[in-house]
Design an enzyme around this catalytic site. Structure first.
Site, mmCIF file in Angstrom:
data_model
loop_
_atom_site.group_PDB
_atom_site.id
_atom_site.type_symbol
_atom_site.label_atom_id
_atom_site.label_comp_id
_atom_site.label_asym_id
_atom_site.label_seq_id
_atom_site.Cartn_x
_atom_site.Cartn_y
_atom_site.Cartn_z
ATOM 1 N N CYS A 264 0.826 -1.208 0.000
ATOM 2 C CA CYS A 264 0.000 0.000 0.000
ATOM 3 C C CYS A 264 0.860 1.258 0.000
ATOM 4 O O CYS A 264 1.389 1.658 1.035
ATOM 5 C CB CYS A 264 -0.930 -0.023 1.214
ATOM 6 S SG CYS A 264 -1.922 1.465 1.376
ATOM 7 N N CYS B 218 -0.367 4.107 2.175
ATOM 8 C CA CYS B 218 -0.083 3.948 3.612
ATOM 9 C C CYS B 218 1.387 4.224 3.919
ATOM 10 O O CYS B 218 1.704 4.881 4.899
ATOM 11 C CB CYS B 218 -0.368 2.520 4.090
ATOM 12 S SG CYS B 218 -1.827 1.748 3.406
ATOM 13 N N ASP B 219 2.275 3.692 3.109
ATOM 14 C CA ASP B 219 3.684 3.635 3.507
ATOM 15 C C ASP B 219 4.630 4.483 2.659
ATOM 16 O O ASP B 219 5.812 4.590 2.987
ATOM 17 C CB ASP B 219 4.161 2.170 3.474
ATOM 18 C CG ASP B 219 3.369 1.309 4.444
ATOM 19 O OD1 ASP B 219 2.965 1.842 5.495
ATOM 20 O OD2 ASP B 219 3.142 0.126 4.164
#
Ligand code: NDP
Length: 307
Positions: A131, A134-135
Site C-alpha cells: 500500500c 499507507c507507507d
C-alpha cells in the site's frame, strides 16, 4: 440465534461492531484468518482523522475492537468456511460449529496478492508493502520499486514519485493491463523507470530485517541482476475474501461483492462493508465509514422486523 454477526475484524468489521453493540444488538464478530485485517500489517497510519501525530495500524484496529467490546461485542476466533444464505436466519459455519443470525455484515476484506517469496513474506512491514498510500511517505529521497502492470501499479508508482528519489516499475511481461491513460501518465513521469519482462527472485536483507536490494531476473534473456532498493511495493492485485458466498451473493468477475445501494447486497439482511466490496478507495477511514453504514442498515432492518 444472533441479531448481528459480523465477518471480519478489520476497520470495517470493528466499526460495525461498535455501532451495533452500542445499539444493544450484542454483535458477534468472527475474527477471520487475518485478525485485525490489513491494518494489522501496516506500520504507522498518518491519515486517519483524529490522530494528529499518527497511530500504528495494529494499535488503531485494536482500539476500535476495545471500543466495541466496551459496548458488549463478542469476538470469536476462526473463519467462516461455509455459508447458507438461502433463507433467514442465515447459517454460517465457523470451524466445526454452525451459527445462526438474523442479519449478517460481511467485512471479510480483500487480501493483497503477494509474490509469495519467503524473503518477501519475512520483510512485510519492514520495507515490503502492498500500500503506497499507507507507507509511501517513509521513502522520501529513497529508491523504491513497484511490482505489477495494472492500474494499481501505475497509480502507486506515480504516487511514490512524490517521495522517492527514483521509482523502478517491474512487470513480468511487456504488455500492460493498466488503462492507457494510467500507463501513459506513468510512462511520461521522468522519475519512473520501466523494467519489463522481469520479476523479483529474492528480496534482501532478511538478516538485517530491512529491505536493501532485490535480485531481478529477465525472463527473456535469463539474466539475473542485483538492484539496490529501500522499499518494495507489491501491486499485483487483491483477492476479495468471498469464497463462502460464491453462487449466493452477486459478485463481480473478480469476486468483489456487488452493492445494491448503500451497504445492501442482493440478499435482504446481508450487508457489505469495506474492501470486500470496495476496489477503489480501500482506505481505513472509508472502511470504517462503510462499517458504520452497514451497522445502521442492520439496526433499522431489525427494528422494522420488531427484534
Ligand atoms: P490487476 O489485476 O488489474 O493487475 C494485476 C497486475 O499484476 C497485472 O499486471 C499482472 O500481470 C500482475 N501480476 C499478477 N500476479 C502476478 C505475479 N504473481 N507476479 C508478477 N506480476 C503479477 O490489479 P490492479 O490492482 O492493478 O487493479 C485492480 C482493479 O482496480 C482493476 O480493475 C483496475 O482498473 C482498478 N483500479 C483502478 C484505478 C483507477 O482507475 N484509478 C486505480 C487502481 C486500480 P499480468 O498482466 O501479466 O497478468
Amino acid at each position: 440465534m444472533h441479531n448481528v454477526v459480523i465477518i471480519g475484524s478489520g476497520c470495517a468489521g470493528n466499526t460495525a461492531a461498535v455501532y451495533t453493540a452500542r445499539a444493544s444488538l450484542n454483535p458477534i464478530v468472527i475474527k477471520g484468518h487475518e485478525a485485525g485485517g490489513q491494518l494489522s500489517i501496516t506500520s504507522e497510519v498518518e491519515n486517519f482523522p483524529g490522530f494528529p501525530t499518527g497511530i500504528m495500524g495494529p494499535e488503531l484496529v485494536e482500539n476500535i475492537k476495545t471500543q466495541a467490546e466496551r459496548f458488549g461485542a463478542k469476538y470469536l476466533d476462526g473463519s467462516v468456511t461455509e455459508a447458507d444464505l438461502s433463507k433467514n436466519p442465515f447459517r454460517l459455519r465457523v470451524e466445526d460449529e454452525w451459527i445462526e443470525t438474523r442479519t449478517l455484515i460481511i467485512a471479510s476484506g480483500a487480501s493483497a496478492r503477494w509474490l509469495n517469496l519467503p524473503s518477501e513474506q519475512k520483510l512485510i512491514g519492514h520495507g515490503v508493502s502492498s500500500c503506497a498510500t499507507c507507507d509511501g511517505f517513509f521513502y522520501r529521497d529513497k529508491e523504491v520499486m513497484v511490482i505489477g502492470g495494472g492500474d494499481t501499479a501505475m497509480e502507486e508508482a506515480n504516487f511514490l514519485t512524490r517521495f522517492g528519489k527514483r521509482v523502478a516499475l517491474v512487470h513480468r511481461t511487456d504488455t500492460f493491463r493498466a488503462s492507457k491513460i494510467m500507463y501513459d501518465r506513468a510512462k511520461a513521469n521522468p522519475k519512473i523507470e520501466f523494467i519489463v519482462n522481469s520479476g523479483v527472485q529474492e528480496v534482501f536483507d532478511v538478516e538485517k530485517n530491512t529491505v536493501t536490494a532485490v535480485r531481478l531476473k529477465n525472463y527473456v534473456t535469463g539474466e539475473t541482476t542485483m538492484r539496490d532498493v529501500d522499499g518494495l511495493f507489491v501491486a499485483i492485485g487483491h483477492i476479495p475474501n468471498t469464497k463462502p458466498f460464491v453462487g449466493q451473493l452477486d459478485l463481480d468477475h473478480d469476486g468483489y461483492i456487488i452493492s445494491h445501494g448503500g451497504a445492501r447486497t442482493n440478499i435482504p439482511g446481508v450487508f457489505h462493508a469495506g474492501d470486500v466490496q470496495d476496489r477503489v478507495y480501500r482506505q481505513a477511514i472509508t472502511a470504517a465509514g462503510a462499517g458504520c453504514m452497514a451497522a445502521i442498515e442492520a439496526e433499522r432492518l431489525l427494528e422494522a422486523e420488531g427484534h
